[in-house]
Design an enzyme around this catalytic site. Sequence first.
Site: not given
Ligand code: PLP
Length: 392
Positions: A179, A200, A325
């Site tokens: 994030q 990405a 949910c």
């Molecule tokens: N880590 C965090 C803090 C995330 O917000 C997200 C996705 O929402 C992920 C990991 C997962 O990333 P990816 O969607 O590329 O697997």
Amino acid sequence: MRRIYLDHNATTPVHPEVIEAMLPYLREGFGNPSSIHAFGQAAKKGLEEAREEVARLIGAQPEEIVFTGSGTEASNLAIKGVVYGRRGGGGHVITSSIEHPAVLNVCRQIEREGCHVTYLPVDRVGLIRPDDIRRAMTGETILITLMHANNEVGTIQPIEEAARIARDQGVLFHTDAVQSAGKIPVDVGSLGADLLSFSAHKVYGPKGVGALFVRRGTPLRALIHGGHQEQDRRAGTENVAGIVGFGRAASLASRMVTGKQEELRSLRDYFWVKIRQEIDDIHLNGDLARALPNTLNVAFEYVDGESLLINLDLQGVAASAGSACTSGALEPSHVLVAMGVPSWTARGTLRFSLGRETTKEEIDETVPILTDTVKRLRAMSPLYLDAKRGGR
Ligand code: PLP
């Protein structure tokens, strides 16, 4: 109907320049980067240029980047790669109770496989306390994994200090920066992380491409075996077009991150001031001063978050709920629960996450839609009517 997208922490639109950069690698540049002929070498060049751009976004060297299929895969590789690489198995890992499932569920899995895991608590705004890390350390601790910025409330953790504690004890440190990378400056040198995951599609790149930074010399066991791609750390022919897209997205983000940060922060703060003026009985989850500049997490008392989300969507506004949910029941978010938010309040929570293209006009359009919808839902809520009748 005009649609307003306020869910950029879930994903971002692919930037037109990113699409343009990818297209040649889906057409004439289709070669396998492991092939020695001209087709292969052209693909290899695209791959390696992208690696440089992706590395630059986080202040790393290109050879410290391992491309993966997602941010989730990057965190799996980091955590399991360290734990499985330890001779004799077992070991102790420290994490937090507010991690994304991409880390939390990996930790639960390694627990089932015999590893001991400590889940650190957080305070009211979602911050871990460095002293809790010090107290949790044992002679068996092999890895600390803490997210840089939380996806729900946006809280930015004191990663530099946490990584220093790890380093002082000779323990490896991983951070999930999915994030934060591209939204705020992220530099692996100043953060002091040995391993860092990013993705990405959170930075206007394509879905299905992630990366793990692995500091030179960090021991890591591969999880996917096969060919010699990615320095033997992740076998399989690379997603060249996706990686090239990640490269372009990273270079756009590198250029924008500093300026956009302040613009987003003031738009987000304006949004919060506006809804606070219009709607009573609402609370902010987290602390705007210590959060990602684009993230606003608000609890609307006496409102069911899912109903609010669906009603907003029907009017063209896309946000995200603070509950999920699970097997038919609405479970309050584990992040809000860990922050001590009562489960009823957590169920009435929405996350708004702004993006580079979000405008003040969109915010001005959203505020009355949100205000009217909250009022309408409350007018149907016996709890709200009782509370107001009772003078609460
Ligand atoms: N880590 C965090 C803090 C995330 O917000 C997200 C996705 O929402 C992920 C990991 C997962 O990333 P990816 O969607 O590329 O697997």
